[in-house]
Enzyme design. Sequence first.
Site, PDB file in Angstrom:
ATOM      1  N   ASP A   1       0.624  -1.371  -0.037  1.00 34.92           N
ATOM      2  CA  ASP A   1      -0.339  -0.510   0.054  1.00 34.92           C
ATOM      3  C   ASP A   1       0.731   1.164  -0.076  1.00 34.92           C
ATOM      4  O   ASP A   1       1.330   2.086   0.761  1.00 34.92           O
ATOM      5  CB  ASP A   1      -1.426   0.516   1.189  1.00 34.92           C
ATOM      6  CG  ASP A   1      -1.907   1.146   1.325  1.00 34.92           C
ATOM      7  OD1 ASP A   1      -1.994   2.244  -0.004  1.00 34.92           O
ATOM      8  OD2 ASP A   1      -2.100   1.641   2.062  1.00 34.92           O
TER       9      ASP A   1
ATOM     10  N   ASP B   1       0.115   7.961  -8.742  1.00 35.06           N
ATOM     11  CA  ASP B   1      -0.051   7.308  -8.036  1.00 35.06           C
ATOM     12  C   ASP B   1      -0.234   5.553  -8.858  1.00 35.06           C
ATOM     13  O   ASP B   1      -1.229   6.106  -9.340  1.00 35.06           O
ATOM     14  CB  ASP B   1      -1.274   6.868  -6.674  1.00 35.06           C
ATOM     15  CG  ASP B   1      -1.684   6.493  -5.923  1.00 35.06           C
ATOM     16  OD1 ASP B   1      -0.683   5.821  -5.218  1.00 35.06           O
ATOM     17  OD2 ASP B   1      -3.094   5.808  -5.588  1.00 35.06           O
TER      18      ASP B   1
END
Length: 447
Positions: free
Chosen positions: A103, A326
Site C-alpha cells: 500500500d 499514484d
Amino acid sequence: MATQILLCFFLFFSVTLSSSGHPKNFSVELIHRDSPLSPIYNPQITVTDRLNAAFLRSVSRSRRFNHQLSQTDLQSGLIGADGEFFMSITIGTPPIKVFAIADTGSDLTWVQCKPCQQCYKENGPIFDKKKSSTYKSEPCDSRNCQALSSTERGCDESNNICKYRYSYGDQSFSKGDVATETVSIDSASGSPVSFPGTVFGCGYNNGGTFDETGSGIIGLGGGHLSLISQLGSSISKKFSYCLSHKSATTNGTSVINLGTNSIPSSLSKDSGVVSTPLVDKEPLTYYYLTLEAISVGKKKIPYTGSSYNPNDDGILSETSGNIIIDSGTTLTLLEAGFFDKFSSAVEESVTGAKRVSDPQGLLSHCFKSGSAEIGLPEITVHFTGADVRLSPINAFVKLSEDMVCLSMVPTTEVAIYGNFAQMDFLVGYDLETRTVSFQHMDCSANL
C-alpha cells in the site's frame, strides 16, 4: 479483450538502515489481485466486473487522499484497507513468510502478531514475536515512535512500549506494538535480501474487511516509517517500475527494480526519456508532480487545477505539485473545470463512434461504434519539463468489442495521475535528484 488492470506500488527511500552487504540493484516480485496467480483470484468474475471494481477503488482511494490532505486527524482519512498487489516478505529469526497488501498510501508496515487479542482469519502462519530472537520493542520516547502522528501512536507506560493504532474508513483496524525486526525481501533473482532493525507494527488486535489471504499491510509511502524509506542508501535512493496491461490476466507478475541501474537512461538521444521534478509537500506519503497542460491532438489545453493545499482561509492556492502520481489508483482524476474543456476536445476528436453512457455510470465519456473502427486522438500530458505522449491504452479503456471509455474522470478534490496512464512506461524515481522519469517500453517483455 478489455484493457486489463495492472496497478503497482511506489517505493520511496531514506537512510535509516545499514546498507553494508546489501546489493545496489535487485528486483521485487508483486502479484496483482486479479492475476490467476493471486490468492484471491476468482475465475468466475468477468473482466468487466474486475474493471468496474477497480474504478470504484479509485474513487475510494481518491477520497482517502483528500481526507489526508485536508484533515489533521489522519484516522478519519484512512478509507479502505484493500489493495491492488500482494507482496511476500519474511520477518523474524527464524524467518516467517508473510503475504501482505502493498500500500503506497500507508507508511508503517504492520502484520498480525501472536499472542492475539483479536485477529482475523489468516491462511498462513501468524508471526509469533516470542519465538523470534531479533524482535525488539520500541520505547515510547524513540524517534521512530515520535514519527507516528499523535492520532496514530500511544504508549504502554508501565512497560515503556510504543503503540500504534490505525483505523480505516471501512471499519477495518489494527492496533499493536511498534518494534524492530529483521525483514527479508525475496528478490526476483531468487536470493533474499535481509534488512535487520526494520521498524514495523506488531498487530495483536486487528479486524474488519482484511482478506484472509493477507497478513497485514506493507507500507510503501514516502513517510519516514515506510518500509522503503528505511532502505534508502541500500538502493542508492533509486527505483523504477514497468506496468504491463497484460499481467493482470496472465501468469506473469510485476517486478519493481531497485537500485543504481533502475532509472531510465537518457544518455542516448533516441532514448525518449523525459524527466520532471518531484515536488516536496506534506504529507510525505504522496508523490507530487506539476501538471501544466494536456494536449488532444494539436490542441493544447492549459491545466487550471490548483494543488490541493488549502491555506488558512480554506482557499486552494495555485502552486506547484498540483497532481499526485499514484500507481495504486486505476483512473486519472483531473480538476472538474479543466476536465470539461479536455473531455470536450476528446469528444470532438473521436471518429467512427458516438458518445454513449457508461452502463455502470462510473465513467463520464464512453464511445460506441457500429462496425467501424473507433478513431482515438493522441493525448500528450505536459508535466514541468516532460511531455509524456500516451498510447490509447493509457487514456482509454475497452469495455466491450465496440465500446471504449475515457479512463480519466473529473474531481473537485485532489488530482491523481493514475495507473492506466502509466502502463507500458518505465517510470523511474531518483530520490536523490528528486525527479521522475518516463520512457516508453514494452513492459510485458520485462516481466
